[in-house]
Each structure stands twice: as C-alpha cells, then as structure tokens.
Write an enzyme that holds these catalytic residues in place. Structure first.
Site, mmCIF file in Angstrom:
data_model
loop_
_atom_site.group_PDB
_atom_site.id
_atom_site.type_symbol
_atom_site.label_atom_id
_atom_site.label_comp_id
_atom_site.label_asym_id
_atom_site.label_seq_id
_atom_site.Cartn_x
_atom_site.Cartn_y
_atom_site.Cartn_z
ATOM 1 N N ARG A 124 0.803 -1.230 0.000
ATOM 2 C CA ARG A 124 0.000 0.000 0.000
ATOM 3 C C ARG A 124 0.832 1.273 0.000
ATOM 4 O O ARG A 124 0.371 2.319 0.436
ATOM 5 C CB ARG A 124 -0.976 0.033 1.176
ATOM 6 N N LYS A 146 2.741 11.607 -11.283
ATOM 7 C CA LYS A 146 1.964 10.625 -12.047
ATOM 8 C C LYS A 146 2.813 9.388 -12.280
ATOM 9 O O LYS A 146 3.921 9.488 -12.816
ATOM 10 C CB LYS A 146 1.603 11.200 -13.416
ATOM 11 N N GLU A 188 10.118 18.950 -25.375
ATOM 12 C CA GLU A 188 9.317 19.302 -24.190
ATOM 13 C C GLU A 188 9.858 20.576 -23.531
ATOM 14 O O GLU A 188 9.095 21.385 -23.017
ATOM 15 C CB GLU A 188 9.317 18.155 -23.164
ATOM 16 N N LYS A 230 6.922 23.094 -14.281
ATOM 17 C CA LYS A 230 6.012 21.953 -14.115
ATOM 18 C C LYS A 230 5.514 21.887 -12.670
ATOM 19 O O LYS A 230 4.339 21.649 -12.422
ATOM 20 C CB LYS A 230 6.652 20.628 -14.548
ATOM 21 N N GLU A 240 -5.176 17.314 -11.943
ATOM 22 C CA GLU A 240 -5.527 17.458 -13.345
ATOM 23 C C GLU A 240 -6.991 17.803 -13.599
ATOM 24 O O GLU A 240 -7.695 17.115 -14.324
ATOM 25 C CB GLU A 240 -5.203 16.146 -14.078
ATOM 26 N N ARG A 244 -3.382 22.093 -15.291
ATOM 27 C CA ARG A 244 -2.392 21.091 -15.686
ATOM 28 C C ARG A 244 -2.514 20.746 -17.174
ATOM 29 O O ARG A 244 -1.552 20.296 -17.797
ATOM 30 C CB ARG A 244 -2.547 19.834 -14.820
ATOM 31 N N ASN A 248 -0.209 19.924 -21.980
ATOM 32 C CA ASN A 248 -0.508 19.116 -23.166
ATOM 33 C C ASN A 248 -0.451 19.907 -24.462
ATOM 34 O O ASN A 248 -0.922 19.432 -25.495
ATOM 35 C CB ASN A 248 -1.888 18.470 -23.015
ATOM 36 N N HIS A 251 0.134 18.178 -27.764
ATOM 37 C CA HIS A 251 -0.027 16.747 -27.507
ATOM 38 C C HIS A 251 -1.274 16.136 -28.151
ATOM 39 O O HIS A 251 -1.336 14.930 -28.307
ATOM 40 C CB HIS A 251 -0.025 16.454 -26.001
ATOM 41 N N HIS A 255 0.054 13.133 -29.894
ATOM 42 C CA HIS A 255 -0.308 11.771 -29.493
ATOM 43 C C HIS A 255 -0.917 11.000 -30.652
ATOM 44 O O HIS A 255 -0.645 9.818 -30.834
ATOM 45 C CB HIS A 255 -1.335 11.794 -28.350
ATOM 46 N N HIS A 268 8.254 10.114 -28.742
ATOM 47 C CA HIS A 268 7.214 11.007 -28.227
ATOM 48 C C HIS A 268 7.552 12.484 -28.484
ATOM 49 O O HIS A 268 6.745 13.230 -29.023
ATOM 50 C CB HIS A 268 7.020 10.743 -26.731
HETATM 51 N N1 LIG Z 1 4.709 10.439 -15.439
HETATM 52 C C1 LIG Z 1 4.646 11.477 -16.254
HETATM 53 O O1 LIG Z 1 4.176 12.533 -15.902
HETATM 54 C C2 LIG Z 1 5.202 11.313 -17.635
HETATM 55 C C3 LIG Z 1 5.390 12.453 -18.436
HETATM 56 C C4 LIG Z 1 5.963 12.271 -19.688
HETATM 57 C C5 LIG Z 1 6.324 11.008 -20.131
HETATM 58 N N2 LIG Z 1 6.118 9.923 -19.334
HETATM 59 C C6 LIG Z 1 6.503 8.584 -19.752
HETATM 60 O O2 LIG Z 1 7.901 8.541 -19.935
HETATM 61 C C7 LIG Z 1 8.226 7.480 -20.822
HETATM 62 C C8 LIG Z 1 9.297 7.921 -21.778
HETATM 63 O O3 LIG Z 1 10.454 8.251 -21.052
HETATM 64 P P1 LIG Z 1 11.873 8.370 -21.758
HETATM 65 O O4 LIG Z 1 11.753 9.169 -22.975
HETATM 66 O O5 LIG Z 1 12.841 8.769 -20.719
HETATM 67 O O6 LIG Z 1 12.113 6.872 -22.279
HETATM 68 P P2 LIG Z 1 12.910 5.617 -21.679
HETATM 69 O O7 LIG Z 1 12.788 5.545 -20.224
HETATM 70 O O8 LIG Z 1 12.463 4.439 -22.463
HETATM 71 O O9 LIG Z 1 14.423 5.943 -22.072
HETATM 72 C C9 LIG Z 1 14.784 5.974 -23.433
HETATM 73 C C10 LIG Z 1 15.941 5.021 -23.720
HETATM 74 O O10 LIG Z 1 17.150 5.582 -23.201
HETATM 75 C C11 LIG Z 1 17.804 4.650 -22.341
HETATM 76 N N3 LIG Z 1 18.488 5.443 -21.332
HETATM 77 C C12 LIG Z 1 17.935 6.088 -20.282
HETATM 78 N N4 LIG Z 1 18.854 6.844 -19.678
HETATM 79 C C13 LIG Z 1 20.013 6.669 -20.334
HETATM 80 C C14 LIG Z 1 21.322 7.208 -20.182
HETATM 81 N N5 LIG Z 1 21.594 8.127 -19.253
HETATM 82 N N6 LIG Z 1 22.285 6.793 -21.031
HETATM 83 C C15 LIG Z 1 21.991 5.898 -22.017
HETATM 84 N N7 LIG Z 1 20.776 5.382 -22.222
HETATM 85 C C16 LIG Z 1 19.798 5.769 -21.388
HETATM 86 C C17 LIG Z 1 16.733 3.730 -21.846
HETATM 87 O O11 LIG Z 1 17.258 2.479 -21.501
HETATM 88 C C18 LIG Z 1 15.805 3.652 -23.063
HETATM 89 O O12 LIG Z 1 16.271 2.683 -23.953
HETATM 90 C C19 LIG Z 1 6.934 7.081 -21.498
HETATM 91 O O13 LIG Z 1 6.511 5.832 -21.024
HETATM 92 C C20 LIG Z 1 5.950 8.171 -21.081
HETATM 93 O O14 LIG Z 1 4.632 7.695 -20.965
HETATM 94 C C21 LIG Z 1 5.568 10.063 -18.096
HETATM 95 ZN ZN LIG Z 2 4.973 14.968 -23.628
#
Ligand SMILES: NC(=O)c1ccc[n+]([C@@H]2O[C@H](COP(=O)([O-])OP(=O)(O)OC[C@H]3O[C@@H](n4cnc5c(N)ncnc54)[C@H](O)[C@@H]3O)[C@@H](O)[C@H]2O)c1
Ligand SMILES: [Zn+2]
Length: 370
Positions: A124, A146, A188, A230, A240, A244, A248, A251, A255, A268
């Site tokens: 939990r 999130k 972003e 942010k 949200e 917030r 987007n 987006h 998206h 993305h």
């Molecule tokens: N929670 C939120 O508010 C929020 C907001 C935006 C995006 N997201 C989520 O974030 C995700 C995307 O995140 P991302 O773009 O970081 O992708 P990711 O976590 O997949 O990282 C991208 C790639 O880079 C590699 N990597 C990470 N750090 C590295 C480093 N320092 N050196 C070498 N390689 C490295 C990872 O292994 C992966 O292959 C999506 O799932 C999206 O839905 C969440």
């Molecule tokens: Zn985004």
C-alpha cells in the site's frame, strides 16, 4: 556544491526537492540518509542503464549504510506492463522488503513510471526516490507524481499519483544518452517556453547550441526552469482538473501521430514537435498568436533537429483524426486543444472546428509553404 540548483515542489506534507547538478548519483545515499528513509531499498533500473550507472548508485547507497537490492527490467516502453510490475513485486517479496523500505527509480521515464507505480502500490505504498537519466525524465516525467503502466488497450491506463521523496537529476548521465533521445527531450523543453515563459523561449533561441552540446551551466539552468514550471503548474492543479492541461500543448495532434500515422516511427518528443507546430498554426487562426511567433517556434524546433512536418496519406489522416477522438483529452466527442495567445501564454479547453483541423493537416505537409 558548485553548479547545483534546487527546485522545491511545495505540496504540503508531501513537499520535496529536485536537485540538479553534476555528480549527484554519488550523493544518492547521503540524500536518502538525510530523508531518514528505511534501512533497506531496491533500485529499479533497466538493462541499458544498469551497466552504466547501477554500480555508482549501489556504492553510494551502501556507503550510507543502506542494504540494496538491484532489480533490472527490459529497456524500452514494454517494461511498463503489469507483468513487469508483478515481477518487481515478487522480487521485493522474495527479498523481504517491508514497509519501512524504499525504492529508487534509476532510468528514463519508463523506469520512473514503472518503479513509481510499484512504490505506490507495494504494501500500500513505499517511499521512493527518482534518479531520472533522460532529459525527458528530468524535465517532465519525474515531476508531478503521475506513475503508471500501459495495458494492451492503451498507454498509461493503469496508474496512481505518488510523489517521490526527492529527485536527483545528475547532469553527467545525459552524456551517454543517444542524441536523438536528448533532442526528443528538448521538444518538451521548448514547450515550457511556449506555454509559460517567453523569457525561457528567448533564452533557448540564443543558447540552443550550448544546450545541444550539454554545456553544464546551460543544462542546469534549463532543467531547473522546466522543473520549476512543471512544479508550479502541478502545484496549482495536482489532480488534473484544469491548469495542468496546459502541459498538453502540442499533444493532441502529437499523441495522434504517435499512435496512428507515425506509429513506431517517431519518439514522443518528435511527434510532439510536429504537434506543437500544428497547435501554433491553429493558434494563429483562433487565439491570436502572431504568425511571427509560430514561425519562431518552428525555427527553434528545426534548429534542435526535430521534425516539424509530416506527409499523410488520406488513410493515415483518417486514422489520425480517429486517434485524436479516442484520446483522453476529448470531452463530449469534441477534441479539446491547448492554444497559444502569445509566446508564454496558452488557453486550454479550446474547441477547433474539424475544417480547420483539415486545413492544418494540409499545411503540415513537407512541401506546403506557409
Ligand atoms: N509520469 C509522467 O508525468 C510522464 C510524463 C511524460 C512522459 N512519461 C513517460 O515517460 C516514458 C518515456 O520516457 P523516456 O523518454 O525517458 O524513455 P525511456 O525511459 O524508455 O528511455 C529511453 C531510452 O534511453 C535509455 N536510457 C535512459 N537513460 C540513459 C542514459 N543516461 N544513457 C543511455 N541510455 C539511457 C533507456 O534504456 C531507453 O532505452 C513514457 O513511457 C511516457 O509515458 C511520463
Ligand atoms: Zn509529452
């Protein structure tokens, strides 16, 4: 410490700090000790990040006296699944992590969302610390609380709000990130300028080359400012309901491009780059954004090496519009847009007539001149 910046996220008793600077990974243990987190912890990371940074994280935690378990998940979006969540639970149970234990999310947004969700739900709720290692994770996903995973039916359909106890953005980790992943994060970053801060946008126009070559001072300033924005937005609207939504910007179409027309082709941030150009174009028609500002936005995105145009077949366009209507930002069958009225100021919940959407998609073709 020289070159370090701190952004406070004020959320009453769940307030926490984001630290931004070089060599922060080495301070992970000290930060966890300062926060009086429990004696045992588990690092959740992926198979690409682990060989680069797990040893440093473990060493820092161990030297601060923490008993540390390492859990590796596959790299990439597929790790954000309930299967992987279940595997993490099993590992935690097998190693008897209990309620006083904590988790560390070491990696990009995928690891942050996954580990955050595990932390939100195991026993939990356990405390967790974010160590984001992509630019996107440092400026976006690690801030706001999130967390969640995907279902076959769609992205981020299962989740929760769970705030970290602290976030450490180690600038050094960005050096190993693929340049394409870094630029996707810049998309972003540019968005924050458009939605909230014309001064940040101008700064980026001047200092983009320094940012792209990972100049530490520029990086620290930019990441801190984005986190601040942010945090301010989320602080005013944690769950949200309104404000917030401005995050987007770009987006709605972005998206849809990700999920339909450009499926698998764009990261993305790349899809959101095209989406921002589209949203700016619509903004010049509906909310009074000066055309020069829409042009400045496209120019900056292009300079950052991001795509801003897309060629759509009739079939792709159809599926794109359908994807937009399926997106969660639709209320009562109408797509709601975030549109800019000037640089640094946007309005949410804007309705866009379908005819204008079509015109905008026409104008997005690579050969159309605007
Ligand atoms: N929670 C939120 O508010 C929020 C907001 C935006 C995006 N997201 C989520 O974030 C995700 C995307 O995140 P991302 O773009 O970081 O992708 P990711 O976590 O997949 O990282 C991208 C790639 O880079 C590699 N990597 C990470 N750090 C590295 C480093 N320092 N050196 C070498 N390689 C490295 C990872 O292994 C992966 O292959 C999506 O799932 C999206 O839905 C969440
Ligand atoms: Zn985004």
């Amino acid at each position: 410490m020289a070159g370090m910046r701190v952004v406070k996220v004020p959320l009453d008793e769940r307030s926490y700090s984001i630290f931004i600077g070089p060599k922060l990974l080495n301070q992970l243990g000290a930060h966890c000790a300062r926060l009086r987190l429990g004696a045992r912890c588990a690092i959740i990371t992926d198979t690409q990040v682990a060989p680069l940074y797990a040893q440093a994280a473990i060493a820092s935690l161990k030297s601060a006296g923490f008993d540390t378990l390492l859990i590796q998940v596959p790299a990439g979006e597929t790790a954000k699944s309930l299967d992987v969540v279940a595997r993490c639970y099993d590992e935690l149970a097998r190693h008897r992590l209990e309620r006083k234990s904590f988790l560390v999310a070491l990696g990009g947004g995928v690891v942050g969302d996954l580990a955050g969700f595990v932390a939100a739900t195991y026993l939990r709720g356990l405390p967790f610390v974010q160590v984001p290692t992509t630019l996107l994770a440092q400026v976006d996903s690690s801030v706001g609380g999130k967390v969640g995973v995907n279902l076959k039916a769609g992205k981020n359909l299962v989740g929760s709000f769970h705030q970290p106890r602290c976030v450490l953005c180690d600038l050094g980790t960005l050096r190993t990130l693929a340049p394409r992943e870094f630029r996707a994060g810049v998309s972003e970053v540019i968005k924050y300028g458009v939605i909230y801060d014309a001064t940040l946008f101008r700064y980026l126009e001047r200092r983009l080359p320094q940012l792209l070559r990972l100049d530490p001072g520029t990086l620290a300033f930019v990441i801190a400012r984005c986190c601040q924005i942010k945090a301010e937005v989320v602080g005013q609207d944690e769950t949200e309901s309104g404000l917030r939504a401005i995050l987007n910007f770009g987006h709605s179409i972005g998206h849809a491009i990700e999920n339909s027309a450009g499926y698998g082709r764009y990261l993305h941030g790349e899809a959101i780059s095209i989406g921002q150009v589209a949203a700016a174009e619509i903004s010049t028609r509906l909310t009074g954004l000066p055309s020069v500002d829409a042009a400045r936005l496209e120019k900056l995105l292009v300079a950052a090496g991001l795509p801003t145009r897309i060629d759509l077949s009739t079939k792709q366009r159809k599926s794109l519009l359908a994807a937009m209507k399926l997106d969660k930002k639709v209320s009562a069958g109408e797509v709601q847009f975030v549109l800019a009225s000037k640089m640094g100021k946007v309005l949410w919940g804007q309705r866009v007539p379908e005819a204008l959407l079509h015109q905008t998609l026409d104008a997005l073709a690579p050969d159309s001149s605007r």
